[in-house]
Write a protein that holds these residues in place. Sequence first.
Motif, short mmCIF file in Angstrom:
data_model
loop_
_atom_site.label_atom_id
_atom_site.label_comp_id
_atom_site.label_asym_id
_atom_site.label_seq_id
_atom_site.Cartn_x
_atom_site.Cartn_y
_atom_site.Cartn_z
N GLY A 23 0.78 -1.23 0.00
CA GLY A 23 0.00 0.00 0.00
C GLY A 23 0.81 1.27 0.00
N SER A 24 2.08 1.20 0.35
CA SER A 24 2.91 2.41 0.35
C SER A 24 3.71 2.56 -0.95
CB SER A 24 3.87 2.39 1.54
OG SER A 24 4.76 1.29 1.44
N LEU A 26 4.14 2.63 -5.32
CA LEU A 26 3.62 3.48 -6.39
C LEU A 26 2.19 3.11 -6.78
CD1 LEU A 26 4.39 5.70 -8.50
CD2 LEU A 26 4.97 3.82 -10.03
N GLY A 28 0.09 1.04 -5.13
CA GLY A 28 -0.77 1.08 -3.96
C GLY A 28 -1.26 2.48 -3.64
N LYS A 29 -0.37 3.46 -3.71
CA LYS A 29 -0.74 4.86 -3.46
C LYS A 29 -1.70 5.37 -4.53
CE LYS A 29 1.14 6.04 0.37
NZ LYS A 29 0.28 6.35 1.50
N ALA A 30 -1.50 4.94 -5.77
CA ALA A 30 -2.40 5.36 -6.85
C ALA A 30 -3.81 4.83 -6.60
CB ALA A 30 -1.87 4.88 -8.20
N GLU A 32 -5.03 4.03 -3.68
CA GLU A 32 -5.53 4.74 -2.49
C GLU A 32 -6.12 6.10 -2.88
OE1 GLU A 32 -4.10 5.45 2.07
OE2 GLU A 32 -2.57 5.66 0.52
N ARG A 33 -5.45 6.82 -3.77
CA ARG A 33 -5.98 8.11 -4.22
C ARG A 33 -7.33 7.95 -4.93
NH1 ARG A 33 -0.55 8.96 -5.27
NH2 ARG A 33 -0.76 8.39 -7.47
N GLN A 36 -10.28 7.22 -2.31
CA GLN A 36 -10.55 8.20 -1.26
C GLN A 36 -11.86 8.92 -1.52
OE1 GLN A 36 -7.09 10.72 -1.30
NE2 GLN A 36 -6.06 9.55 0.27
N PHE A 49 -4.95 -0.48 3.41
CA PHE A 49 -3.66 -0.41 2.72
C PHE A 49 -2.55 -0.74 3.70
CE2 PHE A 49 -6.57 2.06 0.25
CZ PHE A 49 -6.22 1.76 -1.06
N SER A 51 1.59 -1.63 4.51
CA SER A 51 2.98 -1.53 4.08
C SER A 51 3.78 -2.55 4.89
CB SER A 51 3.52 -0.12 4.33
OG SER A 51 3.69 0.10 5.72
#
Length: 99
Positions: A23-24, A26, A28-30, A32-33, A36, A49, A51
């Motif tokens: 989740g931390s 590239l 995973g963060k995409a 997450e965005r 949201q 998520f 890490s």
Amino acid sequence: PLEKGKGAWRSNMIMLTVLVTGGSGLVGKAIERKVQGGRFLEMGIQFVFLSSKEADLRNITETRQIFEQYNPTYVIHLAARVGGLYKNLVSKVRRRSNI
């Protein structure tokens, strides 16, 4: 569980849990965005998520604990050991351990 007006999930709605490993990173963060804002919660879907700080997925005991804690309905498995572009360019390729 809350029971509110239009758009809010109801107490009788089944909550689905999507566990995202890596989740931390590239990707995973995409993801997450994209999730949201609460619209997935309104549909009864929660995203978790993770890490490597939460658990080492190479350790079976830690992995079982994570699955028992979150009881995921779905898993998006993105966890991997990466070094980034620079490290990959300057280092020899080693594929000892990956998740």
